[in-house]
Design an enzyme around this catalytic site. Structure first.
Site, PDB file in Angstrom:
ATOM      1  N   CYS A  92       0.850  -1.191   0.000  1.00 26.43           N
ATOM      2  CA  CYS A  92       0.000   0.000   0.000  1.00 26.43           C
ATOM      3  C   CYS A  92       0.883   1.237   0.000  1.00 26.43           C
ATOM      4  CB  CYS A  92      -0.951   0.021   1.200  1.00 26.43           C
ATOM      5  SG  CYS A  92      -0.119   0.207   2.786  1.00 26.43           S
ATOM      6  N   CYS A 102       3.389   2.207   2.806  1.00 22.70           N
ATOM      7  CA  CYS A 102       4.711   1.594   2.873  1.00 22.70           C
ATOM      8  C   CYS A 102       5.792   2.548   2.371  1.00 22.70           C
ATOM      9  CB  CYS A 102       4.736   0.308   2.056  1.00 22.70           C
ATOM     10  SG  CYS A 102       3.570  -0.961   2.606  1.00 22.70           S
ATOM     11  N   ASP A 160      10.331  30.525 -23.425  1.00 22.17           N
ATOM     12  CA  ASP A 160      11.576  30.927 -24.068  1.00 22.17           C
ATOM     13  C   ASP A 160      11.322  30.912 -25.568  1.00 22.17           C
ATOM     14  OD1 ASP A 160      14.431  31.358 -24.460  1.00 22.17           O
ATOM     15  OD2 ASP A 160      14.463  29.265 -25.102  1.00 22.17           O
ATOM     16  N   ASP A 177      14.266  25.485 -22.983  1.00 25.04           N
ATOM     17  CA  ASP A 177      15.074  24.332 -23.370  1.00 25.04           C
ATOM     18  C   ASP A 177      16.568  24.525 -23.217  1.00 25.04           C
ATOM     19  OD1 ASP A 177      15.433  26.150 -25.543  1.00 25.04           O
ATOM     20  OD2 ASP A 177      16.065  24.459 -26.794  1.00 25.04           O
ATOM     21  N   ASP A 236      18.117  28.660 -19.596  1.00 23.64           N
ATOM     22  CA  ASP A 236      16.763  28.572 -19.060  1.00 23.64           C
ATOM     23  C   ASP A 236      16.690  27.741 -17.781  1.00 23.64           C
ATOM     24  OD1 ASP A 236      15.535  30.022 -21.175  1.00 23.64           O
ATOM     25  OD2 ASP A 236      15.668  28.244 -22.438  1.00 23.64           O
TER      26      ASP A 236
END
Length: 750
Positions: A30, A33, A438, A622, A626
């Site tokens: 679950c 855990c 950008d 990218d 940036d």
């Protein structure tokens, strides 16, 4: 006794100097855990970070201390009650298959037992209001006990084992109240049967197990489907490659035996097994896995091919750059696994709520029994009511509310071309109300394209493109794409800083700067009309061509920006490029708020200005410059072609040449958060209504089991709506206006 494992041999040294060990962990049943393991490993001296992927049960542990013993991680996991071993994909797949088969057997046993016990229970219920004799009722109860006790002992193992482990480690998981409720219901039923009482609750206990197992199987299926996306990707990579030896002989070699620098033959119709550069041959490849485009892509010498793509027509000889490790296919797989294991703040909130909820359930059940005894009720009635409270308040729906949605939404985002790599990516994306782009490589294509093609002699352009195959200059590489699989000219030589030359059709040919090609006058004339572009010149004998190169807008940039505007997002462009090209792009897209020539620190300052106005920014970029802005923004997304530092700083990456995944990320994350909020409300409202009824004695254990299981099923089915919200990426001509409703800030506070 099996030999000890040398875990130091499995340690991976990462580019930043840190070390990582990946382990498969058994015994995770679950979401609670996750916290037990991560908090438990936080006490290991020298371990910097431990992150458990709930989807594939994989633990990633990082450290920088040079003397750290990785065996301490395994030892600490053993103390916590979990078994760990080196991660092997095939072994984990087999273990998952075995676990699913075991869960299905448990489900079948509980379902078969519940149906048969229910037949006897219906007879008892109807007989209690008619003419059943005590002897017949007792017989039916004993037969029910004979069915229920061994069935519950077998089918309840997934819950009992985890509950015992949690109690041994003095922790609390959802399986503790589940196991306690089942055992108390069976124990009370057996007591009632021994004393010839009118009612027994074997049917309630077994039905409770059946519905809980059904929910666990559904959860397993959803996680396996998400993992299957990554598994299918890796399956696309061939298991063998045809390696060309120094003697020219072709040998079928397992991919694990292929090394960078080897030459590999890819025959027509074969799936490429490695990443590499084509050194001879011409063909077309189906690169939809990498680019998202279904159109076949021509390749030739100098072209890059990737594992998983399909060679359609001609034979290719490829120089390997990555084979068993480090391919783009494996990178995509890693990102998918990160997405599947991502846990947002809401998931941690649900974990904490479930952790607090379990002791509250026990206290409530105990207080109910004491209250009924204080009110003068008998011990029997008090215990029965307490059992009903314990069953009906089981925190299954609460625990499923967020992780089920998280898993389904991660798969939906992947299908939309978005790969999550931040734990809070879905929440962050859903909360944004401003999108900042950008320009270079984000709104525009990463590589420059020819923009004056109509003004050029096609014959000269073809010769220039073929000559460009012999140059490593970035502009020449972009021009070489026009060669469409042709071979480079023989005898071509490159002059550093000037260009490349060769003898073509008996006349000298040059490609490079205007001065190198003797085309200064023509270049000045062309640049006068397009000052923001770059030129590459070509000379063939007396003929000259000035090729204008510029990064162009992504195919669907206009449609995506228009869609974001319609959805109510504030838009801006922050670029480090010159003012002229930024102004031109902003005008094409209709973005009024733009800035050019910004340094990384200035981009962060601009984002701080948005934050000061209460705006939450989604940054799309990218480049290396940036990366700080991507890390500073409320949420961030980058193209998969972005610089590595930018990728590491972003919350998500998107595939392909189109910007539509940015819209999909906003739409699907907002939908997922809305469903998480709905699920939490379902769990809260269910308990507000059900608990008082159970405490007041209006709910039997049977009704409690049905109500609790029903709430879990409702939550799970509601989570599946996050998958139904996914859709294919639109074409540039089709704006996704119907898919993105107006922005509403998303929160989860009930």
């Amino acid at each position: 006794m099996s030999p000890a494992i040398d875990y130091s041999a499995l340690v991976e040294t990462r580019p930043d100097g840190s070390r990582r060990l990946e382990l498969a962990v058994e015994g995770i049943t679950c979401a609670a855990c996750i916290g037990d393991i991560e908090r438990g490993l936080a006490t290991v001296p020298g371990l910097d970070r431990a992150r458990l992927n709930y989807t594939n049960r994989r633990l990633a542990a990082d450290w920088t201390a040079p003397q750290f013993d990785p065996g301490a991680i395994v030892a600490r996991l053993a103390e916590l009650g979990y078994k760990a071993h080196p991660f092997e994909a095939s072994r984990e797949e087999a273990r998952d298959e075995a676990e699913m088969r075991f869960l299905l057997r448990c489900l079948a046993v509980s379902g078969f037992a519940a149906m048969n016990i229910m037949l006897f229970s219906v007879s008892v219920w109807s007989g209690n209001v008619s003419d059943i004799t005590p002897e017949t009722r007792d017989l039916f109860h004993w037969i029910s006990a004979l069915i229920a006790l061994p069935a519950a002992a077998y089918a309840g193992q997934p819950f009992f084992r985890n509950a015992l482990r949690a109690l041994r480690n003095r922790s609390m998981t959802m399986d503790v109240p589940i196991s306690l409720g089942v055992c108390l219901a069976l124990g009370m039923s057996l007591y009632e049967t021994i004393h010839s009482a009118e009612h027994a609750y074997f049917d309630s206990a077994v039905m409770l197990l059946f519905f809980l197992l059904l929910g666990r199987v559904l959860d397993q299926v959803m996680r396996r489907k998400t993992r299957a996306v990554a598994g299918n990707l890796l399956a696309l990579r061939g298991e063998t490659a045809v390696v060309l030896g120094e003697d020219g002989q072709a040998r079928e070699t397992p991919v694990k035996g292929v090394r960078p620098g080897d030459r590999v033959l890819v025959r027509p119709g074969d799936r490429v097994a490695v990443d590499g550069e084509v050194i001879s041959g011409a063909s077309e490849v189906d690169a939809s896995l990498v680019t998202g485009e279904t159109a076949r892509e021509p390749v030739g010498p100098g072209s890059l091919v990737y594992a998983g793509t399909v060679n359609v027509s001609g034979a290719l000889t490829v120089r390997v750059t990555a084979a068993a490790e480090g391919t783009l296919l494996q990178e995509v797989n890693r990102l998918v696994e990160t997405a599947a294991g991502a846990r947002s703040r809401y998931l941690r909130l649900a974990d904490r709520a479930a952790r607090i909820y379990s002791p509250v359930v026990h206290v409530t059940a105990l207080a109910t029994a004491i209250g009924w005894l204080a009110a003068g009720a008998g011990l029997h009635a008090a215990i029965i009511t307490a059992i009903a409270v314990l069953i009906i308040t089981c925190p299954c729906a609460l625990a499923l509310a967020v992780p089920a949605t998280q898993v389904v939404a991660s798969g939906g985002l992947f299908r939309a071309g978005v790969l999550l790599q931040s734990g809070e990516a879905i929440e962050r994306l859903a909360a944004c109300d401003t999108v900042v782009f950008d320009k270079t490589g984000t709104l525009t294509t990463p590589d420059p394209r020819i923009v004056n093609r109509a003004e050029l002699d096609p014959g000269l352009l073809a010769l220039a493109a073929r000559l460009a195959l012999s140059s490593r200059h970035p502009l020449a590489s972009a021009l070489a794409a026009e060669a469409r699989g042709q071979r480079p000219f023989e005898g071509a030589t490159e002059t550093p800083g000037q260009g490349v030359s060769a003898v073509v059709e008996g006349e000298p040919a040059r490609l490079g700067s205007a001065a190198f090609c003797g085309a200064e006058a023509q270049a000045q004339t062309v640049l006068g009309a397009s000052p923001d572009a770059t030129v590459i010149c070509f000379a063939h004998g007396a003929r000259r061509a000035v090729i204008l190169m510029r990064q162009v807008l992504r195919p669907d940039a206009v449609a995506v920006v228009a869609e974001l505007k319609r959805a109510g997002y504030e838009l801006a462009i922050l670029s480090g490029d010159r003012e002229e090209p930024v102004a031109r792009v902003a005008a094409q897209l209709g973005v009024e708020n733009w800035r050019a020539g910004l340094k990384p620190a200035e981009k962060i300052a601009a984002l701080d200005e948005f934050a000061a106005r209460g705006r939450r920014v989604l940054m799309v970029g990218d480049g290396l410059n940036d990366a700080p802005a991507l890390a500073a923004a409320h949420a961030s997304i980058s193209p998969v072609t972005a610089a590595h530092l930018a990728q590491a700083s972003a919350d998500a990456l998107f595939l392909g040449d189109r910007l539509a995944p940015v819209v999909d990320a906003a739409r699907l994350s907002r939908r997922a958060v809305a469903i998480m909020r709905q699920n939490l409300w379902i769990a809260v409202i269910y308990n507000v209504v059900a608990v008082p009824l159970a405490i007041a004695g209006f709910v039997t254990p049977l009704i409690a089991a049905g109500a609790m299981s029903g709430s879990s099923i409702i939550v799970t089915l509601n989570a599946l709506r996050a998958r139904l919200g996914s859709r294919p990426t639109p074409s540039p001509e089709t704006a996704p206006s119907a898919a993105l409703p107006p922005h509403r800030p998303a929160t989860l506070a009930p």
